[in-house]
Enzyme design. Structure first.
Site, short mmCIF file in Angstrom:
data_model
loop_
_atom_site.label_atom_id
_atom_site.label_comp_id
_atom_site.label_asym_id
_atom_site.label_seq_id
_atom_site.Cartn_x
_atom_site.Cartn_y
_atom_site.Cartn_z
N ASP A 33 49.30 46.09 38.13
CA ASP A 33 47.99 46.25 38.72
C ASP A 33 48.15 45.73 40.16
O ASP A 33 49.05 44.95 40.41
CB ASP A 33 47.02 45.36 37.92
N ASP A 225 45.81 41.13 36.03
CA ASP A 225 45.02 39.89 36.04
C ASP A 225 43.83 40.00 35.09
O ASP A 225 43.04 39.07 34.96
CB ASP A 225 44.55 39.53 37.45
N ASP A 229 41.39 45.48 33.82
CA ASP A 229 42.57 46.07 33.19
C ASP A 229 42.92 45.46 31.83
O ASP A 229 44.01 45.70 31.31
CB ASP A 229 43.77 46.07 34.13
P1 ADP Z 1 42.96 46.86 41.13
O1 ADP Z 1 43.25 47.93 40.17
O2 ADP Z 1 43.72 47.04 42.42
O3 ADP Z 1 43.13 45.48 40.59
P2 ADP Z 1 40.13 47.01 40.59
O4 ADP Z 1 40.23 48.07 39.55
O5 ADP Z 1 39.87 45.61 40.15
O6 ADP Z 1 41.42 47.03 41.54
O7 ADP Z 1 39.00 47.41 41.63
C1 ADP Z 1 39.06 48.65 42.26
C2 ADP Z 1 38.11 48.73 43.42
O8 ADP Z 1 36.77 48.62 42.96
C3 ADP Z 1 38.29 47.67 44.46
O9 ADP Z 1 39.25 48.02 45.41
C4 ADP Z 1 36.89 47.56 45.06
O10 ADP Z 1 36.75 48.54 46.06
C5 ADP Z 1 35.99 47.90 43.90
N1 ADP Z 1 35.45 46.69 43.23
C6 ADP Z 1 35.75 46.25 41.99
N2 ADP Z 1 35.06 45.12 41.69
C7 ADP Z 1 34.33 44.82 42.78
C8 ADP Z 1 33.42 43.77 43.11
N3 ADP Z 1 33.11 42.77 42.28
N4 ADP Z 1 32.85 43.81 44.33
C9 ADP Z 1 33.12 44.80 45.18
N5 ADP Z 1 33.97 45.79 44.95
C10 ADP Z 1 34.58 45.83 43.77
MG MG Z 2 42.94 43.88 39.38
#
Ligand code: ADP
Ligand code: MG
Length: 332
Positions: A33, A225, A229
């Site tokens: 991730d 984390d 996911d």
């Molecule tokens: P990754 O797969 O890289 O860990 P996430 O799936 O956790 O990323 O999140 C994907 C996207 O969703 C982030 O890049 C952000 O743009 C948006 N996002 C997720 N959670 C939040 C939050 N709490 N506040 C603002 N944006 C969020």
């Molecule tokens: Mg993440």
């Protein structure tokens, strides 16, 4: 296996069972991730782009209030930017839309904070901002208020961690992220991962892992984390969670937990597994070999009582002493 698990725990690697320690040794694909796993969880706000008539303080305050209850690393950095200035009770009815952002009621206004997908889902016209890191868009009551750019720095050990995995015999490294393509490609380039897939929702991540599972010969490990996911963590052959900043759900769903969030520990865990398995096979071959030999000699009338005692107790003691080597993991 007890020795291997004990040795691993001394390095801050918590392995939840000997079956996982065994599976780690045949890992051929490692899927990561991005946010919080390969990139630092403590990023900082770099830029505020306000819509006409909106002040920077107002934009940051509203965003921070909406993010009050989120455990996402992005939310933490938005809150840190405003420091103690934001009263937690301003945000109500918070709903996290995983992989997109948050919706909340702040001071009676319906506030959205998230990526372009979230804005598009609510038909909000926004101006896309080109910044090197992750960009959050903020809207209230259907009006666009502005954007917050967040620097997304790669963890110090991440480049070495990927190179080290290759050296440990991992054939393929893949990065999955909910972030936009430009940011994902940039991070992937910096880290030299083999494959990258961006703009994924949690369910898309599961689909990608299932596709990789059906193509791979060896075992597949997923490292995350747990924020957005956790489903993937439980779907992979071996789920590896970041323990320090990961969510409780991740630690629960994972088979291996890295207590200090250091991605370099993944290749260490693989090496510990291989060493452990080598000792296990050595002991099996040694114990069965000596006992077989003693049996044959006994049948021919050559072996005496002392040979029998050696084949039983002696072999056991030597096997245990050999197994103690599994505790030594510092030089791997
Ligand atoms: P990754 O797969 O890289 O860990 P996430 O799936 O956790 O990323 O999140 C994907 C996207 O969703 C982030 O890049 C952000 O743009 C948006 N996002 C997720 N959670 C939040 C939050 N709490 N506040 C603002 N944006 C969020
Ligand atoms: Mg993440």
């Amino acid at each position: 296996f007890f020795g291997g698990i004990g040795g691993a725990s001394r390095l801050g690697i918590l392995v939840k069972g000997s079956n996982y320690l065994e599976a780690l040794g045949s890992t051929e694909t490692v899927v990561f991730d991005k946010t919080g796993t390969l990139t630092d969880g403590t990023f900082s706000v770099t830029e505020l782009v306000c819509a006409p008539g909106v002040s920077k303080a107002e934009l940051a305050d509203i965003a921070a209030a909406a993010e009050t209850f989120s455990t996402h690393p992005i939310a933490q950095s938005v809150r840190a930017y405003r420091g103690a200035a934001v009263a937690a009770e301003r945000g109500r009815d918070v709903r996290e839309v995983s992989g997109q952002g948050v919706e909340a009621v702040v001071d009676g206004r319906e506030v959205l904070v998230g990526n372009g997908k979230l804005m598009a889902a609510h038909h909000i016209a926004f101006t896309a901002v080109e910044a090197p890191g992750t960009v959050l868009y903020v809207a209230a009551d259907g009006t666009y208020l502005g954007a917050i750019a967040i620097a997304d720095t790669v963890k110090p050990g991440a480049v070495r961690a990927i190179a080290d995995l290759r050296a440990a015999g991992v054939k393929k490294t893949v990065m999955l992220t909910g972030d936009i393509r430009r940011v994902a490609d940039h991070v992937a380039g910096e880290l030299c991962v083999d494959e990258v897939h961006s703009e994924l929702l949690p369910a898309d991540k599961v689909a990608q892992v299932e596709r990789l599972l059906s193509n791979a010969d060896g075992k597949l490990a997923f490292v995350g984390d747990g924020i957005n996911d956790a489903p993937v963590l439980s779907r992979a052959d071996i789920g590896i969670a970041m323990g320090a900043m990961g969510s409780d759900a991740a630690i629960e769903a994972a088979d291996v937990v890295l207590m200090d969030d250091d991605p370099l520990k993944i290749s260490k865990a693989i090496r510990i597994s291989r060493k452990c398995l080598r000792i296990v096979y050595e002991n099996i071959v040694f114990a069965l070999g000596i006992k077989g030999l003693c049996l044959v000699l006994g049948a021919m009338g050559i072996a005496n009582m002392w040979a029998a005692i050696f084949a039983d107790v002696g072999v056991m003691v030597i096997a245990v002493l050999n197994a103690i080597r599994a505790l030594r993991v510092d030089n791997l």
